[in-house]
Design a protein around this motif. Structure first.
Motif, short mmCIF file in Angstrom:
data_model
loop_
_atom_site.label_atom_id
_atom_site.label_comp_id
_atom_site.label_asym_id
_atom_site.label_seq_id
_atom_site.Cartn_x
_atom_site.Cartn_y
_atom_site.Cartn_z
N TYR A 61 -2.69 1.17 3.24
CA TYR A 61 -2.89 2.41 2.49
C TYR A 61 -3.46 2.12 1.10
O TYR A 61 -3.13 1.13 0.46
CB TYR A 61 -1.57 3.17 2.33
CG TYR A 61 -0.93 3.55 3.64
CD1 TYR A 61 -1.70 3.81 4.77
CD2 TYR A 61 0.45 3.66 3.75
CE1 TYR A 61 -1.12 4.17 5.97
CE2 TYR A 61 1.04 4.03 4.95
CZ TYR A 61 0.26 4.28 6.06
OH TYR A 61 0.83 4.64 7.23
N GLY A 62 -4.30 3.05 0.65
CA GLY A 62 -4.88 2.94 -0.68
C GLY A 62 -5.09 4.34 -1.25
O GLY A 62 -4.76 5.35 -0.63
N TYR A 63 -5.69 4.39 -2.44
CA TYR A 63 -5.86 5.66 -3.13
C TYR A 63 -6.78 6.61 -2.37
O TYR A 63 -6.64 7.83 -2.46
CB TYR A 63 -6.38 5.43 -4.54
CG TYR A 63 -5.38 4.73 -5.43
CD1 TYR A 63 -4.11 5.27 -5.63
CD2 TYR A 63 -5.69 3.54 -6.07
CE1 TYR A 63 -3.18 4.64 -6.43
CE2 TYR A 63 -4.76 2.90 -6.88
CZ TYR A 63 -3.51 3.44 -7.06
OH TYR A 63 -2.59 2.82 -7.85
N ALA A 64 -7.74 6.06 -1.61
CA ALA A 64 -8.64 6.92 -0.85
C ALA A 64 -7.86 7.73 0.18
O ALA A 64 -8.10 8.93 0.37
CB ALA A 64 -9.72 6.09 -0.16
N LYS A 90 3.58 1.79 -1.43
CA LYS A 90 4.12 2.08 -2.76
C LYS A 90 3.23 3.04 -3.56
O LYS A 90 3.70 3.74 -4.45
CB LYS A 90 4.30 0.78 -3.56
CG LYS A 90 5.39 -0.13 -3.02
CD LYS A 90 5.47 -1.41 -3.84
CE LYS A 90 6.54 -2.35 -3.31
NZ LYS A 90 6.61 -3.61 -4.09
N LYS A 91 1.93 3.06 -3.23
CA LYS A 91 0.98 3.90 -3.96
C LYS A 91 0.91 5.33 -3.42
O LYS A 91 0.23 6.17 -4.01
CB LYS A 91 -0.42 3.28 -3.88
CG LYS A 91 -0.50 1.85 -4.38
CD LYS A 91 -1.88 1.27 -4.11
CE LYS A 91 -1.96 -0.19 -4.54
NZ LYS A 91 -3.28 -0.79 -4.24
N MET A 92 1.58 5.56 -2.31
CA MET A 92 1.45 6.84 -1.63
C MET A 92 2.47 7.86 -2.14
O MET A 92 3.49 7.50 -2.71
CB MET A 92 1.63 6.66 -0.12
CG MET A 92 0.58 5.74 0.53
SD MET A 92 -1.10 6.40 0.41
CE MET A 92 -1.80 5.36 -0.87
N ASN A 93 2.16 9.12 -1.89
CA ASN A 93 3.08 10.20 -2.26
C ASN A 93 3.70 10.82 -1.00
O ASN A 93 3.95 12.01 -0.95
CB ASN A 93 2.37 11.26 -3.09
CG ASN A 93 1.10 11.77 -2.41
OD1 ASN A 93 0.70 11.26 -1.37
ND2 ASN A 93 0.48 12.77 -3.00
N ASN A 150 -3.93 14.51 -0.02
CA ASN A 150 -3.82 15.56 -1.04
C ASN A 150 -4.80 16.70 -0.78
O ASN A 150 -4.45 17.88 -0.91
CB ASN A 150 -4.07 14.98 -2.43
CG ASN A 150 -2.93 14.10 -2.90
OD1 ASN A 150 -1.84 14.16 -2.38
ND2 ASN A 150 -3.20 13.27 -3.90
N ARG A 168 -4.69 8.48 -0.01
CA ARG A 168 -3.89 9.45 -0.76
C ARG A 168 -4.70 10.69 -1.10
O ARG A 168 -4.22 11.82 -1.02
CB ARG A 168 -3.32 8.81 -2.02
CG ARG A 168 -2.27 9.68 -2.71
CD ARG A 168 -1.64 8.97 -3.88
NE ARG A 168 -2.58 8.84 -5.00
CZ ARG A 168 -2.26 8.27 -6.16
NH1 ARG A 168 -1.05 7.76 -6.34
NH2 ARG A 168 -3.14 8.19 -7.13
N ASP A 169 -5.98 10.48 -1.46
CA ASP A 169 -6.85 11.61 -1.77
C ASP A 169 -7.11 12.48 -0.54
O ASP A 169 -7.18 13.71 -0.63
CB ASP A 169 -8.18 11.11 -2.35
CG ASP A 169 -8.03 10.49 -3.72
OD1 ASP A 169 -6.97 10.72 -4.36
OD2 ASP A 169 -8.94 9.77 -4.16
N GLY A 212 0.82 -1.21 0.00
CA GLY A 212 0.00 0.00 0.00
C GLY A 212 0.85 1.26 0.00
O GLY A 212 0.51 2.25 -0.65
#
Length: 204
Positions: free
Chosen positions: A106-109, A25-28, A115, A111-112, A23
């Motif tokens: 961690y997932g895209y949610a 790896k998908k984070m910023n 952000n 990350r959003d 998870g």
């Protein structure tokens, strides 16, 4: 904007840890993992800092200026809001620092969420509306926010306690999560029983 999460972990490596790494790896944002587990290596978005629990205790004493007792790794939860001060040398290049747990995948949610909070200039970014979440919270990396913990009237008692279990200072003192979300209680009600990082953030 650069973001860094501090996670401390001691004990046996959990079986789900590879999922946490996937998870991440998908984070910023970066995670600095403070641990004494030798099997963990640096990975994408992960930097491992090896310290014994005693090392962290001594560093916390130096940074906080009080006698710290980490009688158990569980007690580290109480120090999460203090990580910005304790580990400040590792955080100089970041605009936000935070604390969390490695059992959150961690997932895209997420990350959003990060952000949105960063782009809107929020000082505190938490996963719940009514209370600060120890599993994930970001704090603006400036002197005011880094020292928010010190506005709690009991922070020295928390730092010097000789308990083995944590006092849930990073959230709302271990209770009242459901009451806060349902509106049965307010943060002012909780403050009557115990001060916490949530209470500090609400007051500030």
């Amino acid at each position: 904007m650069k973001v860094c999460l501090i996670i401390t972990y001691y004990g046996e490596l959990p079986k789900y840890f590879p999922l946490f790494l996937q998870g991440l790896k998908k984070m910023n944002f970066k995670v600095i993992l403070v641990t004494d587990i030798v099997e963990i290596d640096d990975a994408k978005n992960l930097t491992v800092v090896r310290m014994t629990l005693k090392d962290v205790e001594l560093l916390a004493e130096q940074k906080l200026g009080v006698k710290v007792c980490l009688s158990s790794h569980r007690r580290l939860c109480d120090f999460k809001p203090m990580y910005g001060k304790i580990f400040e040398e590792y955080l100089t290049e970041y605009d936000y620092w935070g604390f969390g747990d490695c059992d959150l995948i961690y997932g895209y949610a997420l990350r959003d969420v990060v952000n949105h909070g960063v782009s809107n200039g929020y000082d505190i970014i938490s996963l719940r509306r009514h209370w600060i979440t120890g599993s994930f919270c970001l704090v603006r990396n400036n002197d005011k926010c880094k020292m928010l913990y010190s506005r709690a009237n009991n922070w020295k008692d928390v730092a010097t306690a000789t308990l083995k279990n944590c006092m849930d200072f990073d959230e709302v003192g271990g209770k009242w999560h459901q009451q806060l979300e349902s509106g049965v209680m307010t943060i002012s009600d909780c403050h009557k029983y115990v001060d916490s990082f949530t209470a500090v953030v609400w007051r500030s």
